[in-house]
Motif scaffolding. Structure first.
Motif, PDB file in Angstrom:
ATOM      1  N   LEU A 177       0.836  -1.203   0.000  1.00 46.33           N
ATOM      2  CA  LEU A 177       0.000   0.000   0.000  1.00 46.33           C
ATOM      3  C   LEU A 177       0.866   1.245   0.000  1.00 46.33           C
ATOM      4  O   LEU A 177       0.553   2.222  -0.671  1.00 46.33           O
ATOM      5  CB  LEU A 177      -0.854   0.048   1.277  1.00 46.33           C
ATOM      6  N   THR A 178       1.935   1.230   0.797  1.00 52.49           N
ATOM      7  CA  THR A 178       2.832   2.391   0.844  1.00 52.49           C
ATOM      8  C   THR A 178       4.158   2.013   0.197  1.00 52.49           C
ATOM      9  O   THR A 178       4.275   2.068  -1.021  1.00 52.49           O
ATOM     10  CB  THR A 178       3.050   2.882   2.291  1.00 52.49           C
ATOM     11  N   ASN A 179       5.130   1.624   0.977  1.00 50.07           N
ATOM     12  CA  ASN A 179       6.445   1.295   0.431  1.00 50.07           C
ATOM     13  C   ASN A 179       7.224   0.497   1.479  1.00 50.07           C
ATOM     14  O   ASN A 179       6.770   0.337   2.608  1.00 50.07           O
ATOM     15  CB  ASN A 179       7.185   2.583   0.052  1.00 50.07           C
ATOM     16  N   TYR A 180       8.420   0.024   1.097  1.00 50.88           N
ATOM     17  CA  TYR A 180       9.188  -0.839   1.998  1.00 50.88           C
ATOM     18  C   TYR A 180       9.856  -0.067   3.134  1.00 50.88           C
ATOM     19  O   TYR A 180      10.232  -0.649   4.136  1.00 50.88           O
ATOM     20  CB  TYR A 180      10.218  -1.633   1.200  1.00 50.88           C
ATOM     21  N   TYR A 181      10.030   1.226   2.974  1.00 53.06           N
ATOM     22  CA  TYR A 181      10.554   2.038   4.087  1.00 53.06           C
ATOM     23  C   TYR A 181       9.537   1.966   5.226  1.00 53.06           C
ATOM     24  O   TYR A 181       9.893   1.750   6.390  1.00 53.06           O
ATOM     25  CB  TYR A 181      10.737   3.473   3.592  1.00 53.06           C
ATOM     26  N   GLN A 182       8.253   2.119   4.872  1.00 51.41           N
ATOM     27  CA  GLN A 182       7.207   2.082   5.896  1.00 51.41           C
ATOM     28  C   GLN A 182       6.981   0.667   6.424  1.00 51.41           C
ATOM     29  O   GLN A 182       6.758   0.473   7.616  1.00 51.41           O
ATOM     30  CB  GLN A 182       5.903   2.657   5.338  1.00 51.41           C
ATOM     31  N   LEU A 183       7.077  -0.316   5.535  1.00 51.52           N
ATOM     32  CA  LEU A 183       6.931  -1.709   5.978  1.00 51.52           C
ATOM     33  C   LEU A 183       8.031  -2.053   6.987  1.00 51.52           C
ATOM     34  O   LEU A 183       7.804  -2.729   7.991  1.00 51.52           O
ATOM     35  CB  LEU A 183       7.041  -2.633   4.762  1.00 51.52           C
ATOM     36  N   SER A 184       9.232  -1.543   6.735  1.00 52.32           N
ATOM     37  CA  SER A 184      10.360  -1.791   7.642  1.00 52.32           C
ATOM     38  C   SER A 184      10.153  -1.073   8.970  1.00 52.32           C
ATOM     39  O   SER A 184      10.413  -1.643  10.039  1.00 52.32           O
ATOM     40  CB  SER A 184      11.670  -1.314   7.013  1.00 52.32           C
ATOM     41  N   LEU A 185       9.676   0.180   8.899  1.00 51.18           N
ATOM     42  CA  LEU A 185       9.367   0.931  10.134  1.00 51.18           C
ATOM     43  C   LEU A 185       8.339   0.160  10.959  1.00 51.18           C
ATOM     44  O   LEU A 185       8.444   0.066  12.188  1.00 51.18           O
ATOM     45  CB  LEU A 185       8.769   2.286   9.761  1.00 51.18           C
ATOM     46  N   ALA A 186       7.327  -0.392  10.258  1.00 51.90           N
ATOM     47  CA  ALA A 186       6.261  -1.124  10.948  1.00 51.90           C
ATOM     48  C   ALA A 186       6.833  -2.377  11.625  1.00 51.90           C
ATOM     49  O   ALA A 186       6.537  -2.653  12.796  1.00 51.90           O
ATOM     50  CB  ALA A 186       5.162  -1.490   9.959  1.00 51.90           C
ATOM     51  N   LEU A 187       7.677  -3.121  10.894  1.00 51.92           N
ATOM     52  CA  LEU A 187       8.276  -4.313  11.496  1.00 51.92           C
ATOM     53  C   LEU A 187       9.142  -3.931  12.697  1.00 51.92           C
ATOM     54  O   LEU A 187       9.121  -4.593  13.744  1.00 51.92           O
ATOM     55  CB  LEU A 187       9.105  -5.076  10.450  1.00 51.92           C
ATOM     56  N   LEU A 188       9.882  -2.833  12.559  1.00 52.73           N
ATOM     57  CA  LEU A 188      10.736  -2.362  13.647  1.00 52.73           C
ATOM     58  C   LEU A 188       9.904  -2.047  14.902  1.00 52.73           C
ATOM     59  O   LEU A 188      10.225  -2.476  16.013  1.00 52.73           O
ATOM     60  CB  LEU A 188      11.495  -1.108  13.186  1.00 52.73           C
ATOM     61  N   ALA A 189       8.809  -1.305  14.712  1.00 56.35           N
ATOM     62  CA  ALA A 189       7.978  -0.925  15.860  1.00 56.35           C
ATOM     63  C   ALA A 189       7.289  -2.151  16.459  1.00 56.35           C
ATOM     64  O   ALA A 189       7.183  -2.274  17.685  1.00 56.35           O
ATOM     65  CB  ALA A 189       6.952   0.122  15.445  1.00 56.35           C
ATOM     66  N   LEU A 190       6.838  -3.077  15.604  1.00 54.60           N
ATOM     67  CA  LEU A 190       6.205  -4.300  16.121  1.00 54.60           C
ATOM     68  C   LEU A 190       7.213  -5.091  16.940  1.00 54.60           C
ATOM     69  O   LEU A 190       6.917  -5.594  18.021  1.00 54.60           O
ATOM     70  CB  LEU A 190       5.702  -5.183  14.971  1.00 54.60           C
ATOM     71  N   CYS A 191       8.439  -5.187  16.422  1.00 55.58           N
ATOM     72  CA  CYS A 191       9.487  -5.952  17.091  1.00 55.58           C
ATOM     73  C   CYS A 191       9.834  -5.309  18.431  1.00 55.58           C
ATOM     74  O   CYS A 191       9.884  -5.986  19.454  1.00 55.58           O
ATOM     75  CB  CYS A 191      10.706  -6.028  16.170  1.00 55.58           C
ATOM     76  N   LEU A 192      10.027  -3.982  18.431  1.00 57.99           N
ATOM     77  CA  LEU A 192      10.449  -3.312  19.665  1.00 57.99           C
ATOM     78  C   LEU A 192       9.349  -3.289  20.716  1.00 57.99           C
ATOM     79  O   LEU A 192       9.631  -3.227  21.915  1.00 57.99           O
ATOM     80  CB  LEU A 192      10.889  -1.878  19.351  1.00 57.99           C
ATOM     81  N   SER A 193       8.081  -3.331  20.269  1.00 58.36           N
ATOM     82  CA  SER A 193       7.020  -3.293  21.276  1.00 58.36           C
ATOM     83  C   SER A 193       6.378  -4.663  21.475  1.00 58.36           C
ATOM     84  O   SER A 193       5.247  -4.750  21.945  1.00 58.36           O
ATOM     85  CB  SER A 193       5.987  -2.219  20.933  1.00 58.36           C
ATOM     86  N   ASN A 194       7.122  -5.688  21.121  1.00 61.38           N
ATOM     87  CA  ASN A 194       6.671  -7.080  21.299  1.00 61.38           C
ATOM     88  C   ASN A 194       5.284  -7.320  20.726  1.00 61.38           C
ATOM     89  O   ASN A 194       4.437  -7.959  21.346  1.00 61.38           O
ATOM     90  CB  ASN A 194       6.680  -7.483  22.783  1.00 61.38           C
ATOM     91  N   GLY A 195       5.044  -6.762  19.539  1.00 59.72           N
ATOM     92  CA  GLY A 195       3.752  -6.952  18.872  1.00 59.72           C
ATOM     93  C   GLY A 195       3.656  -8.356  18.291  1.00 59.72           C
ATOM     94  O   GLY A 195       4.601  -9.154  18.364  1.00 59.72           O
ATOM     95  N   ASN A 196       2.500  -8.608  17.703  1.00 59.51           N
ATOM     96  CA  ASN A 196       2.218  -9.934  17.206  1.00 59.51           C
ATOM     97  C   ASN A 196       2.588 -10.045  15.723  1.00 59.51           C
ATOM     98  O   ASN A 196       1.964  -9.420  14.887  1.00 59.51           O
ATOM     99  CB  ASN A 196       0.710 -10.168  17.396  1.00 59.51           C
TER     100      ASN A 196
END
Ligand code: CBY
Length: 390
Positions: free
Chosen positions: A99-118
């Motif tokens: 939907l957006t781009n891989y910069y945002q997909l990477s940011l999302a994975l980073l935030a999920l990882c750092l906040s112990n998301g699912n």
């Protein structure tokens, strides 16, 4: 960065994240930024993108502070999980285009990882293979994107090693192989100490800090610092977002430090931030005029004109002047972004992420590394907006 009066939404998130990471303590500013972020979240909730939400979570959660309650109460981490899923679903239905781009997909994975998301690393890791087309624009490796992915994958790797997430040995191996390759691509994009260009260098430095066991540096570091500091003095970082993206690296911090208790871990330096308006780096606009050539270029068709603008004008001023001359040929629309205006359509033809189309800005045939609202035009220059695919 501190003086900008257009610190809205995502811009505020980027700035708050940086202030907290580097240990600049200014309670009233933090409060103001936090409020702006929360208001923006409420008013744009459904429209907010994956990377934007990720930045909000990183900023509000940074350095163990009280805003964590907002993240929890508003279920931001599970919402980010949904946004991440929507990105992947769009890839499945639109020829691997998110939907957006891989910069945002990477940011999302980073935030999920750092906040112990699912997230399931076994499902997710394959999207981050370095040969994936989404790391490239116009066939060229996007250094910003690769560097953000290195940060995200390094977080994932550390979580696997600490057994914080479920993964098998194959996932760990892939993560290592992908990090190595992306780091090498970032290093190969080095020129005069810069990785990619001046605006991708901050995030690249962060990526290189966290992966220093993957390569050996040979004096580039000094050269990088030298070029960045020189560019600061030339006004290259006058946009608040640009300042926010370079500062963590200059202070030796990375986005992976957000979970640390910054007030003790970083022993905050009492910054004496001057709130005086900085001296403008752009030359004062003199009353003299300059003239430039401007074209709209679609496939083989050029619509060209000559326009006269004030000395010191930016690309956008030229587009406006041309539009005034001939609406049919030069009409355009734009959207606000943290980097300034983003041109969304020209002659009614609209950019679309799912088709990877956009309006590219060029000067004398070369793509610009600044947006329409920042690039200062020169007398006699050939400016062009070109209907392109990335
Ligand atoms: N941020 C994002 O989602 C943006 C990610 C990013 C990689 C970004 C650069 C890097 C960053 N640090 O933020 C990015 N650009 C992307 C993904 C894109 C694509 C946007 C569409 C999509 N799929 O989401 C796209 C179309 C390839 C693109 N950038 C186009 C452009 C041109 C814009 C022209 C226009 N129509 O207005 C332009 C001007 C390049 C050109 N010559 O046409 C451009 N980008 C530039 C210059 C930049 C840099 C801005 C530097 C500056 N001083 O203004 C950039 C930092 C950035 C923003 N793009 Co893009 C890259 C660089 O030069 N290092 C996350 C979100 C939460 O905010």
């Amino acid at each position: 960065m501190v003086n900008s009066n257009y610190n809205k939404g995502i811009q505020s998130a980027n700035i708050l994240l940086t202030l907290r990471l580097v240990g600049i303590q200014n309670q009233s500013l933090e409060k103001q930024l936090t409020q702006q972020i929360q208001e923006d979240m409420k008013s744009r909730e459904s429209k907010i993108s994956s990377g934007e939400l990720a930045l909000v979570i990183l900023a509000l959660g940074a350095c163990k502070n009280l805003d964590e309650t907002f993240i929890r109460d508003a279920h931001l981490v599970s919402k980010l999980g949904e946004k991440f899923k929507a990105e992947i679903e769009n890839m499945e239905t639109h020829n691997d285009n998110p939907l957006t781009n891989y910069y945002q997909l990477s940011l999302a994975l980073l935030a999920l990882c750092l906040s112990n998301g699912n997230y399931s690393i076994t499902n997710v890791i394959r999207y981050f293979a370095p040969e994936n087309k989404n790391y490239y624009f116009d066939g060229q490796f996007s250094v910003d994107t690769g560097a953000m992915a290195v940060l995200a994958l390094t977080c994932v790797k550390r979580s696997i090693e600490k057994e914080k997430i479920e993964a098998d040995i194959k996932d760990l191996n892939k993560t290592n192989v992908y990090i190595t390759s992306l780091v090498n691509k970032t290093l190969s994009a080095e020129n005069d100490g810069l990785f990619g260009n001046i605006y991708s260098t901050g995030i690249s430095m962060q990526a290189l800090y966290v992966s220093s066991n993957y390569y050996e540096l040979n004096g580039t570091c000094q050269e990088t610092l030298h070029t960045v500091l020189h560019s600061i003095s030339q006004g290259a970082f006058h946009l608040p977002i640009a300042a926010a993206q370079i500062l963590p690296a200059l202070m030796g911090k990375t986005y992976l430090d957000v979970n640390k208790d910054c007030s003790s871990a970083c022993s905050p330096v009492k910054f004496n931030i001057s709130t005086d308006e900085p001296v403008s780096a752009t030359p004062t606009i003199s009353p003299s005029n300059i003239s430039v050539n401007y074209s709209v270029h679609i496939d083989e068709v050029f619509n060209s004109t000559k326009v006269t603008v004030r000395k010191g004008s930016v690309f956008l001023d030229v587009m406006k002047a041309a539009q005034k001359q001939n609406k049919a040929a030069f009409r355009f629309t734009m959207e606000d972004s943290p980097w300034g205006p983003y041109i969304t359509s020209v002659q009614g033809i609209t950019a679309n992420n799912s088709d990877r189309t956009y309006w590219q800005l060029l000067s004398n045939g070369e793509p610009l590394s600044q947006g329409a609202g920042s690039y200062v035009v020169k007398n006699g220059e050939y400016l062009e907006v070109r209907w392109s695919k990335y």
